[in-house]
Design a protein around this motif. Structure first.
Motif, PDB file in Angstrom:
ATOM      1  N   ARG A   1      -6.067   4.681  -9.822  1.00  0.00           N
ATOM      2  CA  ARG A   1      -6.227   6.024 -10.388  1.00  0.00           C
ATOM      3  C   ARG A   1      -4.936   6.506 -11.063  1.00  0.00           C
ATOM      4  NH1 ARG A   1      -9.452   9.243  -5.636  1.00  0.00           N
ATOM      5  NH2 ARG A   1      -9.324  10.933  -7.190  1.00  0.00           N
ATOM      6  N   SER A   2      -4.171   5.574 -11.598  1.00  0.00           N
ATOM      7  CA  SER A   2      -2.867   5.967 -12.151  1.00  0.00           C
ATOM      8  C   SER A   2      -3.033   6.854 -13.387  1.00  0.00           C
ATOM      9  CB  SER A   2      -2.006   4.737 -12.453  1.00  0.00           C
ATOM     10  OG  SER A   2      -2.676   3.855 -13.300  1.00  0.00           O
ATOM     11  N   ARG A   3      -4.119   6.649 -14.134  1.00  0.00           N
ATOM     12  CA  ARG A   3      -4.414   7.503 -15.303  1.00  0.00           C
ATOM     13  C   ARG A   3      -4.415   8.989 -14.900  1.00  0.00           C
ATOM     14  NH1 ARG A   3      -2.563   6.784 -19.350  1.00  0.00           N
ATOM     15  NH2 ARG A   3      -2.781   8.985 -19.774  1.00  0.00           N
ATOM     16  N   GLU A   4      -5.123   9.250 -13.802  1.00  0.00           N
ATOM     17  CA  GLU A   4      -5.267  10.613 -13.276  1.00  0.00           C
ATOM     18  C   GLU A   4      -3.887  11.209 -12.922  1.00  0.00           C
ATOM     19  OE1 GLU A   4      -8.336  10.049 -10.307  1.00  0.00           O
ATOM     20  OE2 GLU A   4      -7.796  11.985  -9.397  1.00  0.00           O
ATOM     21  N   ILE A   5      -3.064  10.382 -12.292  1.00  0.00           N
ATOM     22  CA  ILE A   5      -1.724  10.845 -11.899  1.00  0.00           C
ATOM     23  C   ILE A   5      -0.892  11.135 -13.140  1.00  0.00           C
ATOM     24  CG2 ILE A   5       0.398  10.210 -10.681  1.00  0.00           C
ATOM     25  CD1 ILE A   5      -1.329   8.362  -8.894  1.00  0.00           C
ATOM     26  N   ILE A   6      -0.964  10.239 -14.120  1.00  0.00           N
ATOM     27  CA  ILE A   6      -0.145  10.404 -15.326  1.00  0.00           C
ATOM     28  C   ILE A   6      -0.559  11.657 -16.091  1.00  0.00           C
ATOM     29  CG2 ILE A   6       0.342   9.375 -17.601  1.00  0.00           C
ATOM     30  CD1 ILE A   6       0.332   6.620 -16.092  1.00  0.00           C
ATOM     31  N   GLU A   7      -1.873  11.929 -16.125  1.00  0.00           N
ATOM     32  CA  GLU A   7      -2.324  13.160 -16.791  1.00  0.00           C
ATOM     33  C   GLU A   7      -1.745  14.408 -16.118  1.00  0.00           C
ATOM     34  OE1 GLU A   7      -6.614  13.022 -17.073  1.00  0.00           O
ATOM     35  OE2 GLU A   7      -6.461  11.200 -18.298  1.00  0.00           O
ATOM     36  N   SER A   8      -1.785  14.434 -14.805  1.00  0.00           N
ATOM     37  CA  SER A   8      -1.216  15.586 -14.091  1.00  0.00           C
ATOM     38  C   SER A   8       0.285  15.660 -14.314  1.00  0.00           C
ATOM     39  CB  SER A   8      -1.470  15.473 -12.585  1.00  0.00           C
ATOM     40  OG  SER A   8      -2.824  15.254 -12.344  1.00  0.00           O
TER      41      SER A   8
ATOM     42  N   LEU B   1      11.360  13.111 -13.333  1.00  0.00           N
ATOM     43  CA  LEU B   1      10.032  13.634 -13.039  1.00  0.00           C
ATOM     44  C   LEU B   1       8.922  12.730 -13.582  1.00  0.00           C
ATOM     45  CD1 LEU B   1       8.506  16.103 -11.962  1.00  0.00           C
ATOM     46  CD2 LEU B   1       8.977  17.281 -14.112  1.00  0.00           C
ATOM     47  N   LYS B   2       9.230  12.010 -14.639  1.00  0.00           N
ATOM     48  CA  LYS B   2       8.208  11.281 -15.385  1.00  0.00           C
ATOM     49  C   LYS B   2       7.618  10.107 -14.605  1.00  0.00           C
ATOM     50  CE  LYS B   2       7.662   8.885 -19.858  1.00  0.00           C
ATOM     51  NZ  LYS B   2       6.557   9.702 -20.405  1.00  0.00           N
ATOM     52  N   LEU B   3       6.296  10.005 -14.656  1.00  0.00           N
ATOM     53  CA  LEU B   3       5.612   8.866 -14.042  1.00  0.00           C
ATOM     54  C   LEU B   3       4.947   8.030 -15.130  1.00  0.00           C
ATOM     55  CD1 LEU B   3       3.964  10.570 -10.937  1.00  0.00           C
ATOM     56  CD2 LEU B   3       5.904   8.991 -10.957  1.00  0.00           C
ATOM     57  N   THR B   4       5.074   6.706 -14.988  1.00  0.00           N
ATOM     58  CA  THR B   4       4.425   5.783 -15.909  1.00  0.00           C
ATOM     59  C   THR B   4       3.622   4.803 -15.071  1.00  0.00           C
ATOM     60  OG1 THR B   4       6.274   4.234 -15.748  1.00  0.00           O
ATOM     61  CG2 THR B   4       6.399   5.905 -17.495  1.00  0.00           C
ATOM     62  N   GLU B   5       2.800   3.992 -15.727  1.00  0.00           N
ATOM     63  CA  GLU B   5       2.033   2.981 -14.984  1.00  0.00           C
ATOM     64  C   GLU B   5       2.999   2.103 -14.177  1.00  0.00           C
ATOM     65  OE1 GLU B   5      -1.314   1.096 -16.091  1.00  0.00           O
ATOM     66  OE2 GLU B   5      -2.191   2.972 -16.836  1.00  0.00           O
TER      67      GLU B   5
END
Lengths: 415, 415
Positions: free
Chosen positions: A40-47, A68-72
């Protein structure tokens, strides 16, 4: 009931169930979390993009935005961290002592979970997963209070963890996120005696001081590090250079990096000018005592205030001392009892330094940068304790446990 | 500077010197203190008479006056306590862990003193000597703040200890007595971060709560005990009687005595009337739930408030439960996580009780009165910790120590 109290109560109500689970059940749940974070990394990256957009609007610095930034890739790293926790031995249930008394009572001291751990932290959303994984592995429930700048990311991560736990033996209420971004929610956590068994702050000095000054709940203090390296008169010059450059420059933003270099006057005369040049070539700003400024012209004065500052930056104080005694006195006055190093070939001086310096970690001919749970081989790190009670220095999983005495007999009574 | 700060600073300035002393030097100083207390007992008794006279004027109860009173015999007992501390192994310097890392660093985890211990206590002047002896043995300096009712006695005892230390290797500043009888001196101690490394309260619930609620210095919480005994349906009747009478009646004023007896309904039907008669014959006042009052007529009702009270007296709540589950729920709600007991012949129930009850000491077929440093074989007791961090249950000498990592290498730097 407030959000904080409601969620802490839910975590407390769940603690007994979690304490009973087998290591296998806990590891399966952690594996499910690791998988779900990736799936569900897409969901996390959107948030996370919501947090980043809000941060940009508010003029947050580029370096903070990067933290702060999250990537796959970063999410994969976070999931890998959870898998590393799975691989660690579970300390819960370990029998630490076992003895019989003359009256026939059998006494065992066993490790048990602490119960409910409150985590108060800033910035990076990876702490949300790290802290939850470490707490769940040790049979604790956790109440997370992250920084408001990462609120959307943390909400998404915690929703995924809780939804995943519903399919495992760990109740989803074992992980709670405080969403109220006001400081009052932190203040409320700090007074929840009976609901929180411990609070662990992770972040900057002001966050930690607020927790230490205001908590009535027991605290594990982490963090602040004004670390010193003392180059003695017999210090090996190449080793001195390598260790002091490493301690300052390799990653100045962390608590185990050096803030002040103490140099024996004899060593200084022969080697400080060239060492100072190396620091300046590497991009450090030097500040010095009067004697240092004679040997290294053109640098600013190091004030009392400078000696008392944790720069977390490419700035270094240099002070020339007349020997071990003066170095010890300086460390006693300005050190924060974190990590302290002596470089010397004089065994007696090394032994005296190791013995007398009051710090979580004392080093002879090794960079202070090694004060770290992974470097010590603990396989995980909840933080670095700078207090003397419970745990001192890098904290592995046992730091998240308490003990219980089990006494078994056949009718013993006291005379 | 205030008295509190001045004396705490003196204790802190002395801590490093004390931490370096050998076990032999510390033991010699303790032996000198034991001798001096006996040789100068006349002086102590005279000061004690001032406290007693003041107490009588203020209408202090006879039992409190008795606790306060010192005689030659009691002083000999106090000196004997010091000699027992001399006989105990010194935990300072113990190597708890020792390991090498792949890069060649050698890491050792050693026990070190905490530094400066603040003791806040009431009533009995023997605590003044006990606390000082335990702290000095573990290389700590100590700041004592006893109750105002024993101030003359404490002054005399501390004067003798300090004068004696002048002839030993322990500096006399290692023992400090706060003489200001105002509550503000306690409040000041509680905020002395950086000067006191820990505060240990010993006394009644209100003293302990004041410390826990107001201290910013780390605290080791001791004391409060609402302890339960659960008589299961398969409990052996004679053993049940012996254990429950012992847990309540042998010394009700202490924290490990029982306040509430939980009885399985089956056991109650057959045995509660006769057991209740034994308690009443022994002088206990019983309070019961509705079912208990049917089986044992003429006793008062046990209210929620009663279940939440530490009587420290010959009063016992009796509650009939329908089984283990209800007993566990009652303990979860009203227990203070101190000492809890199950009497049963059903192994599975015993195991579940030992596993699930969250307390410092959990007992199967043994009286809760055994939660005690001497009964556990520790040879000394600083108190009984009711917190989960640092130490839980009876505290021996290691509870007064912290640890330090010593790392030795040959130029290791971090990549």
């Amino acid at each position: 009931m407030s959000e904080v109290r409601t969620k802490a109560q839910a975590a407390q109500d769940t603690a007994a169930a979690l304490a009973r689970l087998t290591t296998e059940a806990k590891n399966e749940a952690l594996a499910a979390i690791a998988d779900a974070l990736i799936a569900r990394s897409r969901e996390i990256i959107e948030s996370n993009e919501e947090d980043l957009a809000r941060g940009r609007e508010q003029g947050t610095s580029a370096s903070l935005l990067d933290r702060l930034k999250l990537t796959e890739e970063r999410i994969a790293g976070i999931a890998e961290g959870v898998r590393q926790v799975i691989a660690l031995p579970d300390p819960v249930g370990d029998v630490l002592e076992s003895f019989d008394r003359p009256n026939g009572m059998q006494i065992e001291k066993r490790r048990v979970p602490l119960g409910v751990v409150g985590m108060i932290y800033e910035a990076r959303p990876n702490v949300t997963v790290d802290a939850a994984a470490l707490c769940l592995k040790t049979g604790n429930t956790v109440v997370l209070r992250g920084g408001s700048s990462a609120l959307s990311s943390n909400r998404s991560i915690v929703r995924i963890m809780r939804e995943t736990l519903e399919k495992t033996e760990i109740p989803s209420d074992a992980v709670q996120l405080i969403e109220d971004p006001n400081r009052s929610s932190v203040d409320e956590m700090l007074k929840l005696n009976g609901l929180l068994d411990v609070v662990i702050p992770r972040g900057g000095a002001s966050l930690i001081q607020n927790v230490v000054q205001n908590a009535t709940v027991p605290v594990i203090e982490t963090g602040a590090g004004i670390c010193h390296t003392f180059l003695d008169d017999t210090a090996e010059p190449a080793m001195s250079e390598a260790i002091s450059l490493n301690a300052k420059m390799q990653r100045p933003s962390v608590c185990n990096s050096m803030e002040t270099l103490l140099v024996h006057e004899t060593f200084a005369r022969d080697h400080l000018p060239s060492l100072a040049a190396k620091f300046r070539d590497a991009g450090a700003e030097l500040r010095g005592c009067d004697k240092t400024r004679e040997l290294v012209p053109g640098i600013a004065e190091a004030t009392e205030q400078d000696y008392a500052t944790e720069y977390n930056d490419y700035i270094l104080n240099v002070k020339i001392v007349n020997g071990l005694e003066e170095a010890l006195a300086h460390i006693r006055r300005f050190g924060t009892k974190h990590s302290e190093c002596i470089v010397t070939e004089t065994k007696a001086n090394a032994e005296r330094f190791l013995q007398e310096v009051d710090a979580a970690a004392v080093y002879h001919n090794v960079s202070t940068r090694f004060t770290d749970g992974f470097e010590f081989g603990f396989g995980a790190e909840i933080g670095i304790s700078t207090q003397k009670l419970h745990v001192r220095g890098p904290m592995g999983l046992p730091a998240l446990t308490s003990t219980k005495y089990r006494i078994v007999g056949n009718g013993q009574i006291r005379n």
